[in-house]
Design a protein around this motif. Structure first.
Motif, PDB file in Angstrom:
ATOM      1  N   SER A 160       1.249   8.899   6.077  1.00  0.00           N
ATOM      2  CA  SER A 160       0.282   9.773   6.741  1.00  0.00           C
ATOM      3  C   SER A 160      -1.151   9.305   6.490  1.00  0.00           C
ATOM      4  CB  SER A 160       0.452  11.209   6.245  1.00  0.00           C
ATOM      5  OG  SER A 160      -0.522  12.063   6.801  1.00  0.00           O
ATOM      6  N   LEU A 161      -1.445   8.911   5.275  1.00  0.00           N
ATOM      7  CA  LEU A 161      -2.789   8.445   4.950  1.00  0.00           C
ATOM      8  C   LEU A 161      -3.130   7.173   5.725  1.00  0.00           C
ATOM      9  CD1 LEU A 161      -2.818   9.058   1.092  1.00  0.00           C
ATOM     10  CD2 LEU A 161      -4.186  10.273   2.796  1.00  0.00           C
ATOM     11  N   LEU A 162      -2.177   6.266   5.825  1.00  0.00           N
ATOM     12  CA  LEU A 162      -2.416   5.037   6.571  1.00  0.00           C
ATOM     13  C   LEU A 162      -2.679   5.337   8.048  1.00  0.00           C
ATOM     14  CD1 LEU A 162       0.310   2.688   5.015  1.00  0.00           C
ATOM     15  CD2 LEU A 162      -2.148   2.630   4.592  1.00  0.00           C
ATOM     16  N   GLN A 163      -1.953   6.294   8.588  1.00  0.00           N
ATOM     17  CA  GLN A 163      -2.166   6.675   9.982  1.00  0.00           C
ATOM     18  C   GLN A 163      -3.565   7.248  10.201  1.00  0.00           C
ATOM     19  OE1 GLN A 163       1.047   9.331  10.857  1.00  0.00           O
ATOM     20  NE2 GLN A 163       2.589   7.690  10.975  1.00  0.00           N
ATOM     21  N   HIS A 164      -4.104   7.880   9.154  1.00  0.00           N
ATOM     22  CA  HIS A 164      -5.452   8.452   9.243  1.00  0.00           C
ATOM     23  C   HIS A 164      -6.517   7.480   8.732  1.00  0.00           C
ATOM     24  CE1 HIS A 164      -3.068  12.156   9.666  1.00  0.00           C
ATOM     25  NE2 HIS A 164      -4.128  12.641  10.285  1.00  0.00           N
ATOM     26  N   ASP A 206       7.359  12.124  -9.726  1.00  0.00           N
ATOM     27  CA  ASP A 206       8.608  11.420  -9.417  1.00  0.00           C
ATOM     28  C   ASP A 206       8.396   9.948  -9.097  1.00  0.00           C
ATOM     29  OD1 ASP A 206      10.106  13.747  -9.769  1.00  0.00           O
ATOM     30  OD2 ASP A 206       9.821  14.364  -7.688  1.00  0.00           O
ATOM     31  N   GLY A 207       7.210   9.420  -9.372  1.00  0.00           N
ATOM     32  CA  GLY A 207       6.944   8.009  -9.150  1.00  0.00           C
ATOM     33  C   GLY A 207       6.371   7.742  -7.768  1.00  0.00           C
ATOM     34  N   ARG A 208       5.766   6.562  -7.635  1.00  0.00           N
ATOM     35  CA  ARG A 208       5.063   6.257  -6.384  1.00  0.00           C
ATOM     36  C   ARG A 208       6.011   6.132  -5.199  1.00  0.00           C
ATOM     37  NH1 ARG A 208       2.947   0.242  -8.181  1.00  0.00           N
ATOM     38  NH2 ARG A 208       4.968  -0.798  -8.278  1.00  0.00           N
ATOM     39  N   LYS A 209       7.283   5.793  -5.440  1.00  0.00           N
ATOM     40  CA  LYS A 209       8.233   5.700  -4.335  1.00  0.00           C
ATOM     41  C   LYS A 209       8.412   7.041  -3.633  1.00  0.00           C
ATOM     42  CE  LYS A 209      10.937   1.820  -6.190  1.00  0.00           C
ATOM     43  NZ  LYS A 209      12.272   1.382  -6.658  1.00  0.00           N
ATOM     44  N   SER A 210       8.239   8.131  -4.382  1.00  0.00           N
ATOM     45  CA  SER A 210       8.425   9.463  -3.796  1.00  0.00           C
ATOM     46  C   SER A 210       7.267   9.857  -2.883  1.00  0.00           C
ATOM     47  CB  SER A 210       8.575  10.511  -4.907  1.00  0.00           C
ATOM     48  OG  SER A 210       7.342  10.697  -5.610  1.00  0.00           O
ATOM     49  N   THR A 211       6.171   9.116  -2.929  1.00  0.00           N
ATOM     50  CA  THR A 211       4.992   9.468  -2.125  1.00  0.00           C
ATOM     51  C   THR A 211       4.956   8.731  -0.790  1.00  0.00           C
ATOM     52  OG1 THR A 211       3.607   7.739  -3.146  1.00  0.00           O
ATOM     53  CG2 THR A 211       3.664   9.903  -4.225  1.00  0.00           C
ATOM     54  N   LEU A 212       6.047   8.078  -0.414  1.00  0.00           N
ATOM     55  CA  LEU A 212       6.055   7.296   0.824  1.00  0.00           C
ATOM     56  C   LEU A 212       5.612   8.101   2.052  1.00  0.00           C
ATOM     57  CD1 LEU A 212       6.596   4.645   2.275  1.00  0.00           C
ATOM     58  CD2 LEU A 212       9.023   5.291   2.413  1.00  0.00           C
ATOM     59  N   PRO A 213       6.102   9.348   2.264  1.00  0.00           N
ATOM     60  CA  PRO A 213       5.620  10.106   3.431  1.00  0.00           C
ATOM     61  C   PRO A 213       4.113  10.358   3.384  1.00  0.00           C
ATOM     62  CG  PRO A 213       7.634  11.078   2.568  1.00  0.00           C
ATOM     63  CD  PRO A 213       7.184  10.064   1.560  1.00  0.00           C
ATOM     64  N   VAL A 214       3.585  10.623   2.193  1.00  0.00           N
ATOM     65  CA  VAL A 214       2.143  10.831   2.052  1.00  0.00           C
ATOM     66  C   VAL A 214       1.393   9.548   2.371  1.00  0.00           C
ATOM     67  CG1 VAL A 214       0.297  11.406   0.422  1.00  0.00           C
ATOM     68  CG2 VAL A 214       2.465  12.640   0.328  1.00  0.00           C
ATOM     69  N   ILE A 215       1.883   8.441   1.853  1.00  0.00           N
ATOM     70  CA  ILE A 215       1.235   7.153   2.099  1.00  0.00           C
ATOM     71  C   ILE A 215       1.216   6.839   3.591  1.00  0.00           C
ATOM     72  CG2 ILE A 215       1.475   4.656   1.758  1.00  0.00           C
ATOM     73  CD1 ILE A 215       2.504   5.284  -1.067  1.00  0.00           C
ATOM     74  N   SER A 234      -6.828   5.650   5.965  1.00  0.00           N
ATOM     75  CA  SER A 234      -7.210   5.658   4.551  1.00  0.00           C
ATOM     76  C   SER A 234      -6.514   4.504   3.835  1.00  0.00           C
ATOM     77  CB  SER A 234      -6.807   6.976   3.883  1.00  0.00           C
ATOM     78  OG  SER A 234      -7.563   8.054   4.368  1.00  0.00           O
ATOM     79  N   ARG A 235      -7.264   3.778   3.062  1.00  0.00           N
ATOM     80  CA  ARG A 235      -6.664   2.793   2.164  1.00  0.00           C
ATOM     81  C   ARG A 235      -5.948   3.552   1.052  1.00  0.00           C
ATOM     82  NH1 ARG A 235     -10.902   0.593   0.968  1.00  0.00           N
ATOM     83  NH2 ARG A 235     -10.810  -1.320   2.221  1.00  0.00           N
ATOM     84  N   VAL A 236      -4.752   3.085   0.683  1.00  0.00           N
ATOM     85  CA  VAL A 236      -3.946   3.767  -0.329  1.00  0.00           C
ATOM     86  C   VAL A 236      -3.708   2.842  -1.514  1.00  0.00           C
ATOM     87  CG1 VAL A 236      -1.753   4.888  -0.837  1.00  0.00           C
ATOM     88  CG2 VAL A 236      -2.800   5.170   1.415  1.00  0.00           C
ATOM     89  N   ILE A 237      -3.921   3.375  -2.706  1.00  0.00           N
ATOM     90  CA  ILE A 237      -3.579   2.677  -3.939  1.00  0.00           C
ATOM     91  C   ILE A 237      -2.499   3.498  -4.625  1.00  0.00           C
ATOM     92  CG2 ILE A 237      -4.410   1.886  -6.177  1.00  0.00           C
ATOM     93  CD1 ILE A 237      -7.182   1.615  -4.941  1.00  0.00           C
ATOM     94  N   THR A 286      -3.773  -1.278   3.069  1.00  0.00           N
ATOM     95  CA  THR A 286      -5.013  -1.069   3.811  1.00  0.00           C
ATOM     96  C   THR A 286      -4.765  -1.169   5.312  1.00  0.00           C
ATOM     97  OG1 THR A 286      -6.292  -2.030   1.993  1.00  0.00           O
ATOM     98  CG2 THR A 286      -7.383  -1.848   4.118  1.00  0.00           C
ATOM     99  N   PRO A 287      -5.014  -0.088   6.047  1.00  0.00           N
ATOM    100  CA  PRO A 287      -4.900  -0.170   7.506  1.00  0.00           C
ATOM    101  C   PRO A 287      -6.150  -0.813   8.096  1.00  0.00           C
ATOM    102  CG  PRO A 287      -5.584   2.029   6.880  1.00  0.00           C
ATOM    103  CD  PRO A 287      -5.380   1.258   5.594  1.00  0.00           C
ATOM    104  N   ASP A 288      -6.023  -1.384   9.258  1.00  0.00           N
ATOM    105  CA  ASP A 288      -7.201  -1.911   9.942  1.00  0.00           C
ATOM    106  C   ASP A 288      -8.190  -0.770  10.185  1.00  0.00           C
ATOM    107  OD1 ASP A 288      -5.907  -4.316   9.965  1.00  0.00           O
ATOM    108  OD2 ASP A 288      -5.363  -4.245  12.104  1.00  0.00           O
ATOM    109  N   GLY A 289      -9.457  -1.024   9.855  1.00  0.00           N
ATOM    110  CA  GLY A 289     -10.478  -0.007  10.068  1.00  0.00           C
ATOM    111  C   GLY A 289     -10.488   1.093   9.028  1.00  0.00           C
ATOM    112  N   ALA A 290     -10.005   0.822   7.821  1.00  0.00           N
ATOM    113  CA  ALA A 290      -9.982   1.840   6.761  1.00  0.00           C
ATOM    114  C   ALA A 290     -11.388   2.351   6.468  1.00  0.00           C
ATOM    115  CB  ALA A 290      -9.364   1.257   5.492  1.00  0.00           C
ATOM    116  N   HIS A 291     -11.502   3.679   6.315  1.00  0.00           N
ATOM    117  CA  HIS A 291     -12.817   4.273   6.079  1.00  0.00           C
ATOM    118  C   HIS A 291     -12.957   4.927   4.709  1.00  0.00           C
ATOM    119  CE1 HIS A 291     -10.992   8.218   6.756  1.00  0.00           C
ATOM    120  NE2 HIS A 291     -10.457   7.723   7.869  1.00  0.00           N
TER     121      HIS A 291
END
Length: 211
Positions: free
Chosen positions: A69-73, A58-67, A75-78, A44-49
């Motif tokens: 990017s989402l944190l930068q925007h 390929d598993g959640r480890k493969s989504t690191l670049p997506v995660i 978004s809370r990521v699960i 969860t980034p500060d100020g998540a909306h």
């Protein structure tokens, strides 16, 4: 009928908390009824909306670049690995577990979709907003599609990346069973191919990513 869908109730146990500059993270273990446990990582980034559930073939480890990017925007990521994905029983022979599930009258896709829908329901209750679901790959997209169709209130939006247009792709591309065991669901192609399942979705939920 074909998928033997398994609705599940989730209860969560907090395993660990960490924090960094501008973000915090928690590791959860979700107990799904009395049968399954699902490991979940929440970032969860500060100020998540908003909240996004992310999982991939390929598993959640493969989504690191997506995660990232989402944190930068903001978004809370699960991040999650359902049954037979990533860290959840991911071995070269894990498809045999799917065969055993089928032999006892269940369907792997019914269990996987139930796990994802239960996670969506838990996230909605935990964070007081519906979570968007992002999938990466044909297998994860199939699971996400079925989960959103079977429990429309569990998912706020659905973005499927690299999804197959039809289950017939398994035939035309000669995909072996061990590479996508949940997609070989007996009778589903003939009665409810993927375009028909899409018609069961709540209106407006499906957001098609740009090519």
């Amino acid at each position: 009928k074909q998928i033997r869908y398994r609705p599940m109730d989730a209860s969560a146990s907090l395993l660990r908390e960490v924090s960094g500059h501008g973000w915090s993270g928690r590791a959860w273990r979700l107990q799904l009824d009395s049968d399954w446990q699902l490991p979940v990582v929440e970032l969860t980034p500060d100020g998540a909306h908003d909240t996004r559930i992310v999982f991939a073939d390929d598993g959640r480890k493969s989504t690191l670049p997506v995660i990232q990017s989402l944190l930068q925007h903001k978004s809370r990521v699960i991040a999650v690995d359902p049954l037979l994905f990533g860290e959840c029983f991911s071995t070269h022979y894990s498809y045999r577990f799917s065969l055993i599930i089928n032999c006892v009258g269940e369907r792997t896709i019914g269990i996987q979709a139930g796990q994802v829908a239960a996670l969506g329901n838990w996230a909605r209750d935990e964070f007081h907003q519906s979570a968007g679901l992002m999938t990466f790959g044909p297998r994860s997209s199939f699971v996400g599609l079925v989960a959103a169709a079977m429990e429309p209130e569990s998912i706020g939006s659905l973005r499927m990346h690299d999804a197959y247009p039809s289950l017939s792709t398994l035939i035309t591309h000669n995909i072996p069973y061990e590479e996508a065991p949940e997609m070989f669901c007996a009778g589903l192609l003939g009665t409810h191919d993927l375009p028909l399942i899409e018609q069961l979705l709540k209106p407006g939920i499906l957001i098609r990513p740009a090519p």
